[in-house]
Write an enzyme that holds these catalytic residues in place. Structure first.
Site, PDB file in Angstrom:
ATOM      1  N   SER B 183       0.563  -1.117  -0.077  1.00 14.15           N
ATOM      2  CA  SER B 183      -0.007  -0.049   0.048  1.00 14.15           C
ATOM      3  C   SER B 183       0.740   1.899  -0.011  1.00 14.15           C
ATOM      4  O   SER B 183       1.712   0.980  -1.209  1.00 14.15           O
ATOM      5  CB  SER B 183      -1.300  -0.423   1.252  1.00 14.15           C
ATOM      6  OG  SER B 183      -1.818   0.487   0.854  1.00 14.15           O
ATOM      7  N   ASP B 436      -9.208  -5.465  -5.542  1.00 10.99           N
ATOM      8  CA  ASP B 436      -8.379  -4.998  -4.757  1.00 10.99           C
ATOM      9  C   ASP B 436      -8.432  -3.111  -5.755  1.00 10.99           C
ATOM     10  O   ASP B 436      -7.799  -2.823  -7.153  1.00 10.99           O
ATOM     11  CB  ASP B 436      -6.647  -4.504  -5.042  1.00 10.99           C
ATOM     12  CG  ASP B 436      -6.534  -3.479  -3.302  1.00 10.99           C
ATOM     13  OD1 ASP B 436      -7.054  -2.843  -3.074  1.00 10.99           O
ATOM     14  OD2 ASP B 436      -5.532  -3.768  -3.773  1.00 10.99           O
ATOM     15  N   HIS B 461      -6.016  -6.610  -1.159  1.00  8.75           N
ATOM     16  CA  HIS B 461      -5.210  -6.292  -1.323  1.00  8.75           C
ATOM     17  C   HIS B 461      -3.886  -6.423  -0.203  1.00  8.75           C
ATOM     18  O   HIS B 461      -3.866  -6.699   0.757  1.00  8.75           O
ATOM     19  CB  HIS B 461      -5.458  -5.088  -0.139  1.00  8.75           C
ATOM     20  CG  HIS B 461      -4.675  -3.680   0.277  1.00  8.75           C
ATOM     21  ND1 HIS B 461      -4.568  -2.521  -1.368  1.00  8.75           N
ATOM     22  CD2 HIS B 461      -4.499  -2.630   1.270  1.00  8.75           C
ATOM     23  CE1 HIS B 461      -3.846  -1.504  -0.683  1.00  8.75           C
ATOM     24  NE2 HIS B 461      -3.701  -1.352   0.581  1.00  8.75           N
TER      25      HIS B 461
END
Lengths: 511, 511
Positions: B183, B436, B461
């Site tokens: 991320s 995601d 994710h």
């Protein structure tokens, strides 16, 4: 004694300042009579003096924080006479520690290359120099105002300026940009390509000592090269300079000796004590350093005009045998120094507090040397012709703290700019002159096929960036031709990648 | 009306905060019972729970200026059980916007890879999060103290920390370092390799939306992917969520409707007016976003525990035909929301002001979103299942200014980190999950042979960074194996270049 040490240390900083500052200050006597060579073909120019627009761009004072949101006017110069639209290349000078018009006037290589490449020229001024003062006249008032004087901020200025130019100038959107710079400006060019390869397709880093940092090169190599320049320029030249320091110590040990020295050197302010004598020696040392940097093969004008191959002329005054007396030796040194300070014979006296310039630039570079640009230098008096002096980081740091209230970070430049571990980057030319002391900290061997070194054995400091001259040695002509070939290769590759080759027609001319 | 707009805008910022913050917060139920897979071979672990040392490093508060010379304690975690000395590799987690122990505990991929690679693990906390607070409890007190919260400063922290570890840890001098992150941490990993290739030989950027910036990807793709996740997880699931907004508007137009909604959703604080209803919709929207991020193939625990493939479970409550009444529809939405907020049945009521965490992290990311990390998002209600809302930079900027006294710089991230022009970099793996929403801003195609994309069609994710699980789809197993192969290739290349391969014996094991 403490005071003397302090003076020496300050002088060392000052020397670095002057050295770096000098990089762009050399002027040819007249632009109108300038000999032009277009890519190897010698010709007399019929062109008028260079012409450019002076523009200003609103830059953020702080690119790396959001509290300070104010802007300042960054000056930049644009010349687009030869620019091929659309998508013609842009040659972008990454301004160093001085007035950008100096660099503009003294980077003939770009002016000569513009027509060949169909390029626009942009010269961007470095923040805190020239007119590009983030806080106007207060920019140097204290360390708070100086806080935004860093190479990272300067590179960010360049990146933001280019992004803006490309998005606002009609038909420049797909223009490939090449960074060009000499000396500290060359370091910036190299770093610019390393850090912003999205903004510039390649860089020419001329005489850029990107390795003149802690632990990367021996601290004494800089002064060794100067010594070699003098050694090969005249009989016993380096040996006699090496002997001169002791001769000065001997002579200056008495009041009458100080008076004799002052008169012999036609000093504006007579030497009065031992501290003055120490400053006097530092001033002489700087003189030899400056001469090594400007040892060009033709008459050129710096702050003082100089003859062709000036070190040879200097050394003619120093060709003594070892039997010479202190005073005879120093008489020779005096005449040698006057080649540098009084070649035209018009100087009424010599000023030992003279520095390369009285502009803000000197103080700015001093701040940079005291923060990021920590370049260890040392002498041993054996492999070089100077008085031995070790590199003393702590003393240097203390001086910086006393002067600016800040401390240098000796390792930072290596961490942020990669030090010797730069092989993953691409499209950077490192050119260095064999006579140039700054080549000691430069990249003088190919690192990869696209991080290349170009050596100019007969060249002093960034000779390749200067206008062509009919006295140029073949090595610098070859260097310039090779540099332009790399530019063309990068430009071609750019247009191939982006699928737009409309403006490259001019760059296809054979070199 | 002005107030409502404000609320919406704030919610949008908050949504981005929560989204980014969630990246590292997913916990497996028990480490002891964790299933381990060593490189494709499924096995039950007999190893004890992970163990690491917690250490602190004195970092400069400001790497880009010299006025602020103070330091703070940056926390980092070290696990060297499997480290092969000398010169064994270091896997370095580039901490994101939260407590580093979260990331440490939730990046099983690194723990599982350490033995295979003979690697040391280092997890470095991002400044301003967890315990790494530059000004202690004052760090968030005002924009002056927040001024050093930038990704550039964080990257510099990582670089300085690694340089220090390598120069002080015995036998680590020649250890190759690989950056790993998910991320925002993955963005940092990618940028770290781009900006400091001298420090890390490569990077794994998992679910890293490095292109979720102005002008790089359509602002609506993020919400389109979420919609697709719901569309394929149950009959009419996306359509009914799309219809639910109007149903909420209809029902909430009367006081009795508001009361009915509050009871139906078991809200802790009953809805009282139109503004509350707007917040209520934002909260629901965030719920669907979060579900898309954590749509994992096995039971996992976030702030609330969730079932296997949670969106399928959610959608079972939303499989209505179009003839359903507003209240019937909203009854389904309520049951769907409770899958997320009350899977265990232990929640006494649902809190619409609930965010992912009440830690400092949320505020920190809000500041980052308001400065550099400006990620445009929009919905149209046609290609996505949300209420139409355009991206309004000016409103966003005004909110940021009201909140922090600063203004975002929407173009800066693209300039400093290269945007789409990153092809000159090398050794970066961009992994993305097809489920995601952040893959919308990710690199999902190979850029060059060494800037590669790995797609995990069944992954949410950064599924690849999690511990292996026997319910993992083959695509994520393949992704992890490919990632480790790249690591081995880079390590081998490093030792080949530096001429030291002593510690690579372990990394020669076949994968």
């Amino acid at each position: 004694m403490a005071d003397m040490k302090k003076t020496q240390c300050l002088d060392r900083i000052a020397a670095a300042c002057i050295l770096m500052l000098c990089f762009g200050c050399f002027h040819v006597t007249s632009l109108k009579s300038q000999l032009f060579t277009r890519l190897g073909e010698l010709r007399y120019s019929t062109e008028p003096p260079i012409s450019y627009k002076t523009l200003y761009f609103d830059q953020k004072i702080d690119h790396f924080g959001f509290l300070e949101d104010a802007t300042f006017k960054q000056r930049y110069l644009v010349a687009d006479k030869h620019w091929q639209q659309p998508d013609g290349p842009i040659l972008f000078y990454t301004g160093n520690e001085g007035d950008i018009t100096w660099f503009c006037n003294n980077t003939g290589f770009m002016w000569e290359g513009a027509e060949q490449l169909g390029a626009m020229l942009v010269f961007a001024e470095h923040r805190y120099y020239g007119e590009s003062l983030p806080f106007g006249k207060d920019s140097y008032s204290d360390s708070k105002h100086l806080n935004y004087l860093t190479s990272e901020q300067a590179l960010a200025d360049f990146a933001v300026l280019i992004q803006n130019l490309k998005s606002t100038l009609p038909k420049a959107q797909n223009s490939p940009v090449i960074a060009i710079g000499g000396s500290y400006g060359g370091m910036l060019s190299a770093w610019f390509r390393m850090k912003y390869p999205n903004v510039v397709i390649g860089a020419l880093a001329s005489s850029a000592p990107i390795w003149q940092f802690t632990g990367m090169v021996p601290c004494g190599d800089f002064y060794k090269i100067i010594t070699q320049d003098f050694a090969k320029s005249g009989y016993n030249c380096d040996a006699n300079i090496r002997r001169s320091w002791k001769a000065i110590n001997n002579v200056s040990s008495s009041a009458s000796g100080l008076q004799w020295l002052s008169e012999e050197f036609s000093l504006c302010s007579p030497l009065k004590n031992k501290i003055d004598a120490v400053s006097f020696k530092s001033w002489l040392q700087e003189t030899w350093v400056n001469l090594a940097m400007v040892d060009y093969p033709y008459e050129a004008s710096f702050l003082q005009p100089l003859p062709r191959w000036p070190i040879q002329v200097v050394c003619k005054n120093l060709a003594f045998d070892s039997s010479v007396s202190d005073q005879q030796l120093l008489h020779g040194v005096s005449r040698a120094a006057k080649v540098y300070y009084n070649y035209t014979g018009s100087a009424p006296c010599l000023n030992t507090s003279q520095t390369a310039t009285s502009s803000l630039g000197e103080l700015g570079w001093m701040y940079q040397a005291c923060t990021e640009m920590v370049m260890p230098m040392c002498t041993d008096g054996v492999q070089d012709m100077f008085e031995p002096e070790e590199w003393n980081f702590q003393a240097f740091s203390d001086e910086c703290n006393a002067m600016f209230g800040i401390r240098p970070r000796a390792d930072w430049a290596g961490t942020v700019y990669g030090g010797k571990k730069i092989a993953s980057h691409s499209n950077i030319i490192f050119s260095n002159g064999g006579l140039d002391p700054w080549s000691a900290g430069g990249v003088t061997e190919n690192i990869t096929h696209s991080l290349v070194s170009i050596l100019i054995p007969d060249g002093a400091h960034h000779l390749d960036l200067r206008y062509t001259n009919d006295l140029d040695p073949p090595s610098v002509r070859a260097a310039r031709a090779a540099e332009l070939k790399y530019f063309q290769k990068w430009i071609k590759q750019h247009h191939k990648t982006t699928g737009k080759a409309t403006a490259s027609k001019n760059s296809k001319k054979s070199l």
